[in-house]
Design an enzyme around this catalytic site. Sequence first.
Site, short mmCIF file in Angstrom:
data_model
loop_
_atom_site.label_atom_id
_atom_site.label_comp_id
_atom_site.label_asym_id
_atom_site.label_seq_id
_atom_site.Cartn_x
_atom_site.Cartn_y
_atom_site.Cartn_z
N HIS A 177 0.54 -1.16 -0.39
CA HIS A 177 0.19 0.07 0.17
C HIS A 177 0.94 1.25 -0.61
O HIS A 177 1.66 1.23 0.90
CB HIS A 177 -0.70 0.03 1.34
CG HIS A 177 -1.65 1.02 1.05
ND1 HIS A 177 -3.40 1.11 0.60
CD2 HIS A 177 -2.11 2.37 1.43
CE1 HIS A 177 -3.82 1.98 0.91
NE2 HIS A 177 -3.38 2.47 1.31
N HIS B 239 -1.40 3.30 11.46
CA HIS B 239 -0.07 3.80 11.01
C HIS B 239 -0.57 5.35 12.39
O HIS B 239 -1.84 5.30 12.68
CB HIS B 239 -0.20 3.95 9.78
CG HIS B 239 -0.93 5.14 9.43
ND1 HIS B 239 -2.36 4.95 9.13
CD2 HIS B 239 -0.90 7.22 9.55
CE1 HIS B 239 -2.92 6.03 8.50
NE2 HIS B 239 -1.65 7.54 9.16
N GLU C 33 -3.32 14.98 10.30
CA GLU C 33 -4.11 14.91 9.20
C GLU C 33 -5.67 15.39 9.15
O GLU C 33 -6.06 14.96 10.39
CB GLU C 33 -4.28 13.41 9.18
CG GLU C 33 -2.70 12.00 8.31
CD GLU C 33 -2.77 11.66 9.11
OE1 GLU C 33 -3.76 10.48 8.22
OE2 GLU C 33 -2.15 10.53 8.71
N TYR D 52 -16.17 7.43 2.46
CA TYR D 52 -14.50 7.06 2.02
C TYR D 52 -14.51 5.53 2.69
O TYR D 52 -15.46 4.72 2.98
CB TYR D 52 -14.38 7.56 3.04
CG TYR D 52 -12.82 7.90 3.51
CD1 TYR D 52 -11.79 7.90 2.34
CD2 TYR D 52 -12.02 7.37 4.38
CE1 TYR D 52 -10.39 7.51 2.24
CE2 TYR D 52 -10.71 7.09 4.69
CZ TYR D 52 -9.94 7.06 3.79
OH TYR D 52 -8.64 7.28 3.90
N HIS E 234 -6.50 13.79 12.69
CA HIS E 234 -5.80 12.50 13.04
C HIS E 234 -4.92 13.37 13.68
O HIS E 234 -3.84 13.87 13.22
CB HIS E 234 -5.57 11.04 12.36
CG HIS E 234 -6.78 11.10 12.15
ND1 HIS E 234 -7.34 10.01 11.33
CD2 HIS E 234 -7.79 10.37 12.73
CE1 HIS E 234 -8.69 9.36 11.15
NE2 HIS E 234 -9.16 9.44 12.01
N HIS F 214 -4.18 5.50 14.39
CA HIS F 214 -5.60 5.37 13.39
C HIS F 214 -5.42 4.59 12.02
O HIS F 214 -4.36 4.18 12.11
CB HIS F 214 -5.88 6.49 12.74
CG HIS F 214 -4.92 7.71 12.36
ND1 HIS F 214 -3.84 8.12 12.61
CD2 HIS F 214 -4.90 7.39 10.32
CE1 HIS F 214 -3.72 8.82 11.51
NE2 HIS F 214 -4.04 8.09 10.28
#
Length: 342
Positions: free
Chosen positions: A198, A241, A247, A256, A271, A277
Amino acid sequence: LRWKPFEIPKAPQNKLDFVSGLHTLCGAGEPRGRNGIAVHVFLCNTSMLDRCLYNSDGDFLIVPQQGKLLITTEFGKMLVEPNEICVIQQGMRFSVEVFGETRGYILEVYGAHFELPDLGPIGANGLANPRDFLVPVAWYEDRQVPGGYTVISKYQGKLFAAQQDFSPFNVVAWHGNYTPYKYHLEKFMVINAVAFDHADPSIFTVLTAKSTRPGVALADFVIFPPRWGVANNTFRPPYYHRNCMSEFMGLIKGHYEAKEEGFQPGGASLHSMMTPHGPDADCFEKASKAKLEPERVAEGTMAFMFESSLSLAVTKWGLLTSNRLDKSYYKCWEPLKSHFNP
């Protein structure tokens, strides 16, 4: 923190234009030192009449979420609709006309301008291509306003007003490259993992405002557009992470992928740096059991992120006055279970 969709006031009871409907959610730094950012929302239902705004503090990156904006600037007019963005740079006078209940987000940066990210090994083209940014053509009005035209300046975080008896949009022509501009998010050329793993969301950066430290952004504007997911042997949604960046996320339309229920268009989440999160429990279960074949991700959706290396403080309006804070946000992770088998 997560916010439910911010409420747009109804017009007959409470007429609010772009300036009077502007609220600051969070930010860091301050404009006097020319270093920092702020995140605002605008909630309005009426056009700016015989008044304009200019920002002495920095640049506005405007993300409409509901309702289109007809923005008149000294350089000309721009029609900006949801799924488009525009940037009004420091000192440019502008007025916003709306066509009903209108809502959106603003990323403000002090002391830097937005630019395209360096592409590195991607090469000559990809992500947001320069050719897709649109600049207004010159337009003017030679109009006297005997009742008074109000020019508002945002200066050191406060608003100041002055009166004059003519329209400020009397600039007949202009040249140079310090202009307002707009961009349609569908033009973004998505780059993604095509084998496994990812990729870091920095591959979705549309615009960046660089800090004085190389490789560390004052602010990035990042989007999560419709795309193909094809990675093998991979948990495809954003992984769990902690991050050295702050963020702030918003949703223009759709659902989403990592938070399909509670995160809604017109709402937001923050965040903060080093707070863990990731996807909610439903998303984790679904993605862990999914058959890994090519699939369309985020079809009909557009989420975005304002990401910053600064640590953001939240305003009283964001925490209390707006009355939109979702106090049960943390519960979306409570059903997560350990699946480790030694």
